[in-house]
Write a protein that holds these residues in place. Structure first.
Motif, PDB file in Angstrom:
ATOM      1  N   HIS A 238     -10.114 -13.821   1.935  1.00 55.02           N
ATOM      2  CA  HIS A 238     -10.367 -12.813   0.890  1.00 55.02           C
ATOM      3  C   HIS A 238     -10.227 -13.436  -0.507  1.00 55.02           C
ATOM      4  O   HIS A 238     -11.099 -13.277  -1.362  1.00 55.02           O
TER       5      HIS A 238
ATOM      6  N   ASN B 270       0.863  -1.170   0.000  1.00 54.89           N
ATOM      7  CA  ASN B 270       0.000   0.000   0.000  1.00 54.89           C
ATOM      8  C   ASN B 270       0.901   1.222   0.000  1.00 54.89           C
ATOM      9  O   ASN B 270       1.846   1.303   0.784  1.00 54.89           O
TER      10      ASN B 270
ATOM     11  N   TYR C  67      -1.130 -15.189  -6.859  1.00 55.12           N
ATOM     12  CA  TYR C  67      -1.227 -14.081  -5.915  1.00 55.12           C
ATOM     13  C   TYR C  67      -0.298 -14.391  -4.755  1.00 55.12           C
ATOM     14  O   TYR C  67      -0.631 -15.227  -3.909  1.00 55.12           O
TER      15      TYR C  67
HETATM   16  N1  ARG Z   1      -1.908  -4.114  -1.108  1.00 53.14           N
HETATM   17  C1  ARG Z   1      -2.235  -5.346  -0.433  1.00 53.14           C
HETATM   18  C2  ARG Z   1      -1.604  -5.359   0.956  1.00 53.14           C
HETATM   19  O1  ARG Z   1      -0.642  -4.654   1.207  1.00 53.14           O
HETATM   20  C3  ARG Z   1      -1.776  -6.564  -1.171  1.00 53.14           C
HETATM   21  C4  ARG Z   1      -2.329  -6.711  -2.563  1.00 53.14           C
HETATM   22  C5  ARG Z   1      -2.173  -8.101  -3.077  1.00 53.14           C
HETATM   23  N2  ARG Z   1      -2.718  -8.318  -4.378  1.00 53.14           N
HETATM   24  C6  ARG Z   1      -4.010  -8.363  -4.664  1.00 53.14           C
HETATM   25  N3  ARG Z   1      -4.372  -8.555  -5.912  1.00 53.14           N
HETATM   26  N4  ARG Z   1      -4.924  -8.273  -3.734  1.00 53.14           N
HETATM   27  O2  ARG Z   1      -2.077  -6.081   1.796  1.00 53.14           O
END
Ligand code: ARG
Length: 605
Positions: free
Chosen positions: A367, A146, A358
């Motif tokens: 999720h 993020n 993933y």
């Molecule tokens: N941004 C998310 C995190 O930091 C992870 C994303 C992983 N990929 C996805 N397609 N959801 O937890």
């Protein structure tokens, strides 16, 4: 968007890599054909594995017992009949067979065939790891931090494991599409850009963002303390998401700064992600309304307290109450799952991927189960795509709790990596005080990063693992320093041999001659070095990098036994040439294997 097609020549194959098969696959296919002929059955699997003990040969076929049950015959009789057929087929790869126990078939390879394979590889090292006959297009979603905060230790495992998988799949000849699904679009960005716009007057925002973590903390404090600020922050999200140019500009400058922090981490980590691999959450924004409509059309949406949700019967919470997947909140906002549904759609229908991996924390497993199930129900995924959550456990401190600083803060990744390099520098300086400082620094930055990566890649990814400096930086045991040192040792051993005519020839035109019988240590090293292809293939299927690291650790062990038992200096010509050839082969396997783990080898340490 420009996409290369699946029929394009694969870059690895084009470089002359071998698209042959591993020894294990050759054996399995050969025995399968004979079993088919013997039983008249189509779907037989001899289940060939690497022998679990040396007394069981080099490989063993374990499928006979199960098959005997199926056709209602005696397993040992079936095994004997199979061996008679195999012997008659006279496969040059195999020396002999043995029927063992209740119906195992032990397989002893012909040393001659191994020598031939080894010589082909010594002339063309790219042939060490064969490419697949069935190349696929594979999305690897990894790292994906993020962007509201700086990368912290929680992103380490996903970044390292994902990068290893991308390298391995690419090496196998698959078309890999890296996707860095960064979080750049949530409510937090309203708070951050409001804070940024406010402080812009008195501070240069880029200076403020140099410490992204501190900036986030200050913004959050303000948000929590001041209701009026919080209201403006919420409004900022709406403005941003509806495309207000001033808010978009502020957001973009924040994102750019945050991404440059990430890139610094990737560069330091020697990870192959670049700007081109970004596919941020915001990319899917224009699709989200449509996702809702398509779910509506598929009759999957239910209103629950104003929020739009999907309830699937397989997902129930405590006391069997149905669990929702929230698609749109009552205020119109979309969620993490909504974006992921759009991403499944994109990867299936636009990228037309065969697999989508993933590489994400195990705590997100519900999720992904939900996203994959909803995607299948709504037709966002195609039948042809395999959606796989490659999950990993949490990184723990030595106290057994999730890894934190002494003061209880999350550890910034960049600081952790700098510490690894600093610790490696002390270590290298102790070990090699005579080296120039710059040289020690260079070695330390390779070794420090390698140690952190290898510590992770050598564990089964699904378990939590304890982050421990002293064990990962040790020169003993299953560690990066041990393996890198083993490699450097072989290289220096080879370098010492250049003064003699034999070794000159062995290095420029390496050959393991067939003039004398191999000792057990020599043969073990020969076979082990060739088996890297099997370890790599296993990783590409099951996505467990520790299969490869364990293999490399075993290889180093087999090399050490060879090294102790088989002197090179002062032996007769054929023996010397053989041993040098074996050293070269083992070095090649170590080097290529470490490279696939994302670890560069050093010629001197
Ligand atoms: N941004 C998310 C995190 O930091 C992870 C994303 C992983 N990929 C996805 N397609 N959801 O937890």
């Amino acid at each position: 968007m420009q996409m290369s097609t699946k029929t394009e020549t694969n870059p690895v194959a084009a470089k002359g890599a071998n698209s042959g098969a591993t020894i294990k696959t050759l054996l399995n296919d050969f025995i399968a054909a004979e079993l088919q002929a013997l039983t008249g059955l189509e779907d037989v699997n001899p289940n060939v594995i690497t022998a679990s003990k040396p007394e069981f040969g080099d490989y063993q076929a374990n499928g006979v017992m199960g098959l005997a049950k199926r056709v209602g015959s005696n397993p040992r009789e079936l095994g004997a009949a199979l061996i008679a057929r195999l012997e008659a087929a006279n496969n040059p790869l195999i020396d002999h067979y043995e029927l063992a126990g209740p119906g195992f078939v032990n397989i002893y390879l012909a040393s001659e065939a191994l020598r031939e394979r080894a010589n082909a590889i010594l002339n063309n090292p790219a042939a060490l790891i064969n490419t697949t006959h069935t190349p696929q297009r594979i999305v690897v979603d990894y790292s994906s931090p993020n962007l509201a905060k700086e990368m912290h230790v929680g992103h380490l495992r996903g970044t390292i494991i994902g990068d290893c998988l991308a390298r391995v799949l690419e090496r196998q000849g698959h078309e890999v599409i890296r996707q860095n699904h960064v979080g750049d679009w949530g409510t937090q960005f309203g708070m951050l850009i409001t804070f940024m716009r406010e402080s812009e007057a008195d501070t240069n925002p880029l200076t403020a963002l140099a410490d992204l973590e501190g900036f986030y903390r200050a913004a959050k404090e303000r948000f929590d303390a001041d209701a009026e600020f919080a209201a403006r922050a919420r409004e900022a999200v709406v403005r941003l998401q509806s495309g207000d140019p001033a808010y978009l500009t502020a957001w973009q400058s924040f994102i750019d700064t945050s991404l440059s922090h990430c890139q610094a981490v990737y560069d330091k980590l020697n990870v192959t992600l670049s700007h081109a691999d970004l596919k941020p959450e915001s990319f899917y924004n224009p699709q989200l309304q449509q996702i809702v409509e398509r779910l509506q059309q598929a009759d999957l949406l239910t209103d629950s307290d104003g929020a739009r949700c999907v309830f699937l019967e397989q997902f129930v919470g405590k006391d069997d109450s149905p669990l929702p997947v929230i698609i749109q909140k009552s205020d119109g906002g979309f969620l993490y799952a909504t974006t992921d549904l759009a991403a499944v759609d994109y990867r299936s229908h636009d990228l037309k991927a065969d697999r989508s991996l993933y590489v994400v924390d195990a705590r997100q497993s519900l999720h992904f189960q939900q996203v994959f199930a909803v995607a299948a129900a709504a037709g966002f995924s195609t039948e042809g795509i395999s959606l796989e959550h490659v999950s990993y456990g949490t990184m723990m401190g030595s106290d057994g709790k999730p890894f934190k600083t002494r003061s209880g803060d999350t550890v910034k990744l960049v600081e952790l990596l700098d510490e690894a390099i600093a610790r490696a520098f002390t270590l290298v300086s102790d070990k090699n005080p005579e080296l120039e400082e710059q040289q020690r620094r260079d070695i330390a930055s390779s070794v420090g990063i390698a140690a952190v990566k290898y510590a992770d890649l050598s564990k089964n990814r699904t378990s939590d693992y304890v982050f421990d400096w002293s064990s990962m930086l040790s020169f003993e045991g299953n560690t990066a320093p041990y393996l890198m040192y083993a490699y450097a040792r072989i290289k220096s051993l080879l370098a010492k041999q250049t003064d003699t005519a034999i070794s000159d020839d062995a290095q420029t035109n390496p050959r393991i001659p067939d003039t004398f019988a191999l000792s057990s240590e020599e043969r073990a090293l020969l076979l082990k070095s060739l088996q890297i292809a099997e370890a790599v293939q296993a990783v590409s299927q099951d996505c467990y990098p520790n299969t490869l690291s364990n293999y490399l650790y075993e290889l180093a062990g087999v090399f050490m036994r060879f090294y102790e038992a088989c002197p090179i200096q002062g032996t007769e010509a054929g023996v010397r040439a053989t041993r040098l050839g074996l050293c070269l082969l083992a070095a090649e396997s170590l080097k290529q294997g470490l490279e696939l783990l994302g670890i560069d080898t050093l010629e001197r340490m």
